[in-house]
Design an enzyme around this catalytic site. Structure first.
Site, PDB file in Angstrom:
ATOM      1  N   GLU A   1      47.373  35.739  41.848  1.00 51.02           N
ATOM      2  CA  GLU A   1      46.309  36.740  41.997  1.00 51.02           C
ATOM      3  C   GLU A   1      45.508  36.521  43.278  1.00 51.02           C
ATOM      4  O   GLU A   1      44.282  36.525  43.268  1.00 51.02           O
ATOM      5  CB  GLU A   1      45.387  36.716  40.771  1.00 51.02           C
ATOM      6  CG  GLU A   1      46.115  37.075  39.490  1.00 51.02           C
ATOM      7  CD  GLU A   1      45.211  37.214  38.271  1.00 51.02           C
ATOM      8  OE1 GLU A   1      44.188  36.512  38.202  1.00 51.02           O
ATOM      9  OE2 GLU A   1      45.539  38.030  37.395  1.00 51.02           O
TER      10      GLU A   1
ATOM     11  N   ASP B   1      49.061  37.664  29.307  1.00 48.03           N
ATOM     12  CA  ASP B   1      47.690  37.278  29.616  1.00 48.03           C
ATOM     13  C   ASP B   1      46.741  37.427  28.431  1.00 48.03           C
ATOM     14  O   ASP B   1      45.996  38.399  28.372  1.00 48.03           O
ATOM     15  CB  ASP B   1      47.180  38.134  30.792  1.00 48.03           C
ATOM     16  CG  ASP B   1      45.893  37.585  31.374  1.00 48.03           C
ATOM     17  OD1 ASP B   1      45.499  36.476  30.996  1.00 48.03           O
ATOM     18  OD2 ASP B   1      45.294  38.276  32.210  1.00 48.03           O
TER      19      ASP B   1
ATOM     20  N   GLU C   1      38.130  38.224  26.547  1.00 43.10           N
ATOM     21  CA  GLU C   1      38.381  39.208  27.604  1.00 43.10           C
ATOM     22  C   GLU C   1      39.092  40.450  27.079  1.00 43.10           C
ATOM     23  O   GLU C   1      38.754  41.569  27.444  1.00 43.10           O
ATOM     24  CB  GLU C   1      39.210  38.549  28.711  1.00 43.10           C
ATOM     25  CG  GLU C   1      39.628  39.508  29.809  1.00 43.10           C
ATOM     26  CD  GLU C   1      40.463  38.839  30.902  1.00 43.10           C
ATOM     27  OE1 GLU C   1      40.682  37.619  30.846  1.00 43.10           O
ATOM     28  OE2 GLU C   1      40.899  39.565  31.819  1.00 43.10           O
TER      29      GLU C   1
HETATM   30  O1  GCW Z   1      43.084  36.943  32.427  1.00 45.50           O
HETATM   31  C1  GCW Z   1      43.115  37.058  33.815  1.00 45.50           C
HETATM   32  C2  GCW Z   1      41.740  37.489  34.173  1.00 45.50           C
HETATM   33  C3  GCW Z   1      41.258  36.946  35.479  1.00 45.50           C
HETATM   34  C4  GCW Z   1      41.531  35.450  35.506  1.00 45.50           C
HETATM   35  C5  GCW Z   1      43.035  35.244  35.393  1.00 45.50           C
HETATM   36  C6  GCW Z   1      43.425  33.781  35.365  1.00 45.50           C
HETATM   37  C7  GCW Z   1      40.269  33.659  36.447  1.00 45.50           C
HETATM   38  O2  GCW Z   1      41.674  38.893  34.159  1.00 45.50           O
HETATM   39  O3  GCW Z   1      39.873  37.218  35.576  1.00 45.50           O
HETATM   40  O4  GCW Z   1      41.006  34.820  36.642  1.00 45.50           O
HETATM   41  O5  GCW Z   1      43.498  35.806  34.209  1.00 45.50           O
HETATM   42  O6  GCW Z   1      43.659  33.282  34.266  1.00 45.50           O
HETATM   43  O7  GCW Z   1      43.517  33.156  36.402  1.00 45.50           O
END
Ligand code: GCW
Length: 690
Positions: free
Chosen positions: A287, A361, A389
């Site tokens: 990311e 995720d 989240e």
């Molecule tokens: O779940 C996703 C989130 C990001 C997060 C990423 C990660 C810290 O949307 O905000 O960043 O995973 O785990 O690195």
């Protein structure tokens, strides 16, 4: 005189009214309300022999006295006749260094442990027995943690905003650190120690390089000083490009000697501030974060360079496997395995690879990550997300232990269950500076359950979620068995309820863009394909679901044959996983005999109905719960109900444009059109805007 008495009474009343705001978490040491038991406990604890000549033993002893003063209304004499609570450091076979025993010996209770940490954990365990009103007359307990690493990961930025944080600002008031040590830091450490958490990563994995500058190291060291007596080591997230960002180098290439030298020196410096520093947590080439691949190197090259720097100090590197790349058209669920599996055996021995519970995720439901069991030569940590989240933030009541346990107990068909393939657990913290720490009173249970699961689980088959919920309710609310059972049922059902109103039958990642709160299955224009819900559900007039079998992305092949067979055939695949693995027609026959469309409707409607069931249940519990916490939860349940209705209506109206089939006749009709839901925007949702 009268006025003073009056004022006194008023203040007392005020205090009583304010007492239950959730601040005390599960560490509420109120007078035992069972008279007979209280007498028994008092006489079992008339004296105490607890030598405490170190900060950790002093912390343990103070906690014991604090607990007993509250629970029994008295503390034991420090010596003399009578039943004695005896504490002894002592080596015992079959106990891990953090373990302890609690035994009744003649009329005394003896707590022994090979280390001070074991004593600390034993004290908290003993207090829990009293809080939950257990018999203590024939104790024969030997307890060791199943997993050595039990760590909280804070996604806290240095500006105090918390990425995916829904309980206020960061608990760390960085600005007044290192000098001002808020009482909350100590209370945080006590809460963690009480459930066996032994590490904390202070800052976000999307890390600022400044954390490694002297000013910030001094702040981190100050927190480490507070946490040390409670057995909690401090770790830091680091940015891979730090040698360039703050070190003046022109590269961060892990094979460059100057870069290696920079990290070595930095490690030496850190250990001068924090002699028992735990190590680094690293998010690299994920990311947008920099990493070794920027220089054509592998994750192993990057991790090993840092590992070498920390090795002389016994520090570890926790390297995250949460990677996916935009350039690769490969199914995102496959990418971490593709990158990491070939590196098995190439990491230095002080590197651990941290793998999320599922391959996408932190969704409400995912199959276990294929890397579990697939890296026999690399120690793995399981990463779970306590902060919700994708599960309604701190507004929804969702007890996550069943989700974690579903993963821990999943059979990898390689080395047994996931719990047997890991060395520890990391929980993305749900803690902020809200008065009640987590926003939702019931979110405290997820923090609690994380620690308890990491201690208790580890290949043992027993399900712990319900037992842990019981413990938590007894400590947090009451020991009244009817009330305990009633709340427990709610908690145990809550995860499946959320799955039903959000993403039933294997649907995943269909929430609103960026903040991830609420439904957004129609979204199709995010800048990356795999940030779009349509990428994940692939609905069309023929059907819905992501084909991950050999006719599709074949993510299935990353699992052992034994694991594959449960999911491979769309007619045999359990309903709860169906749309994760298969694209099936709207009229596909489910195990219930209904068509997919009918089942989908049923699940969404059941989700909403069950939230209303939780509301009714909570209402019935009103006389048994203190007004302040009762009302907090009641109001949040109202938000949850409203959101659940929105999830149901929006998703069913949207999928209906493909299925072209009616909603069930008898069901509550959606109160808005699809367009209304599509236009519903939330501005400034918490957890974003870093
Ligand atoms: O779940 C996703 C989130 C990001 C997060 C990423 C990660 C810290 O949307 O905000 O960043 O995973 O785990 O690195």
């Amino acid at each position: 005189m009268k006025r003073t008495v009056f004022l006194g009474l008023f203040l007392l009343l005020l205090n009583a009214l304010q007492a239950e705001d959730g601040y005390r978490l599960w560490l509420r040491y109120d007078l035992i309300d069972n008279k007979a038991l209280l007498q028994q406990y008092r006489s079992a604890l008339s004296a105490m022999s607890f030598p405490a000549n170190s900060p950790m033993l002093a912390a343990a002893r103070n906690e014991l006295l604090l607990g007993l003063q509250g629970l029994l209304g008295q503390t034991p004499r420090s010596s003399g006749p009578g039943n004695t609570f005896i504490v002894r450091l002592e080596n015992q076979k079959d106990l891990s260094p953090e373990g302890f025993t609690l035994r009744t010996v003649q009329k005394n209770i003896v707590l022994t442990a090979p280390t001070e940490k074991g004593i600390l954990y034993g004290v908290f365990h003993f207090l829990r027995l009293l809080q939950t009103q257990q018999p203590i007359d024939h104790l024969d307990i030997a307890s060791s943690p199943a997993l050595p690493y039990r760590i909280l990961d804070h996604w806290d930025n240095l500006n105090r905003r918390v990425e995916r944080g829904y309980a206020g600002l960061s608990l760390w008031d960085w600005f007044t650190l290192p000098t001002y040590k808020d009482q909350r830091y100590t209370d945080y450490a006590r809460a963690n120690a009480s459930i066996g958490i032994n590490g904390t990563v202070l800052n976000n994995v999307n890390a600022s390089p400044y954390i490694l500058t002297p000013d910030w190291l001094e702040k981190a060291a100050s927190l480490a000083d507070v946490f040390r007596p409670y057995g909690i080591r401090v770790y830091l997230s680091v940015r891979f490009s730090s040698p360039m960002d703050i070190g003046g180098l022109h590269t961060a290439d892990p094979l460059d000697p100057a870069v290696r030298e920079w990290w070595r020196k930095k490690a030496d410096e850190i250990y001068r501030y924090i002699p028992d520093f735990g190590g680094f947590l690293v998010k690299a080439n994920s990311e947008g974060q920099p990493g070794p691949q920027n220089y054509g190197r592998t994750h192993a090259d990057g991790a090993n360079m840092l590992a070498e720097a920390l090795e002389p100090h016994q520090g570890i590197i926790i390297w995250r496997a949460f990677v996916y790349s935009n350039e690769t058209p490969e199914d995102r669920a496959r990418q971490a395995y593709t990158e990491f599996k070939p590196l098995d055996g190439q990491f230095h021995k002080n590197v651990l690879v941290q793998v999320k519970n599922g391959p996408i995720d932190f969704q409400p439901r995912e199959p276990f990550h294929p890397l579990f069991g697939a890296m026999p030569n690399t120690p793995l940590l399981l990463e779970v997300q306590l902060t919700q989240e994708y599960l309604g933030f701190s507004s929804h009541l969702v007890y996550l232990a069943p989700l974690f346990e579903e993963c821990l107990n999943a059979d990898t068909h390689i080395n047994g269950t996931v719990s047997k393939t890991i060395k520890g657990m990391a929980g993305v913290a749900n803690i902020g500076n809200d008065r009640n720490w987590c926003g939702h009173i019931f979110a405290q249970a997820n923090w609690y359950a994380f620690g308890r699961l990491a201690w208790e689980t580890g290949g043992k088959a027993a399900p712990y979620s319900a037992a842990i919920a019981t413990e938590w309710i007894r400590q947090t609310f009451t020991n009244d068995p009817k009330v305990v059972d009633s709340i427990k049922e709610m908690m145990m059902a809550s995860r499946e309820i959320a799955v039903n109103y959000m993403t039933p039958l294997g649907l995943h990642h269909i929430m609103a863009y960026e903040h991830h709160y609420g439904p957004g299955p129609w979204l199709a224009n995010a800048k990356r394909a795999d940030w779009n819900p349509v990428y994940y559900h692939k609905a069309d007039t023929a059907g819905v679901g992501f084909d991950r079998t050999p006719t599709g992305s074949n993510a299935l092949e990353q699992y052992a044959p034994g694991a594959r067979t449960q999911w491979a055939d769309s007619n045999a695949c359990p309903d709860q996983w169906l749309l994760w693995w298969h694209h099936v027609s709207w009229n596909h026959r489910m195990h219930t005999g209904r068509t997919l469309w009918a089942e989908l409707c049923r699940k969404y409607y059941a989700g909403v109905d069950s939230v209303r069931w939780m509301q009714r249940r909570w209402n019935a519990l009103r006389p048994a719960i203190d007004p302040e916490r009762w009302q907090q939860v009641d109001m949040r349940l109202a938000i949850q109900e409203k959101n659940a209705v929105e999830w149901r209506n929006a998703c069913l109206l949207y999928f209906q444009t493909f299925s072209r089939q009616p909603l069930p006749e008898t069901a509550e009709r959606p109160d808005h059109t699809l367009e209304y839901y599509q236009q519903h925007k939330i501005d400034y949702a918490p957890g974003t805007n870093q």
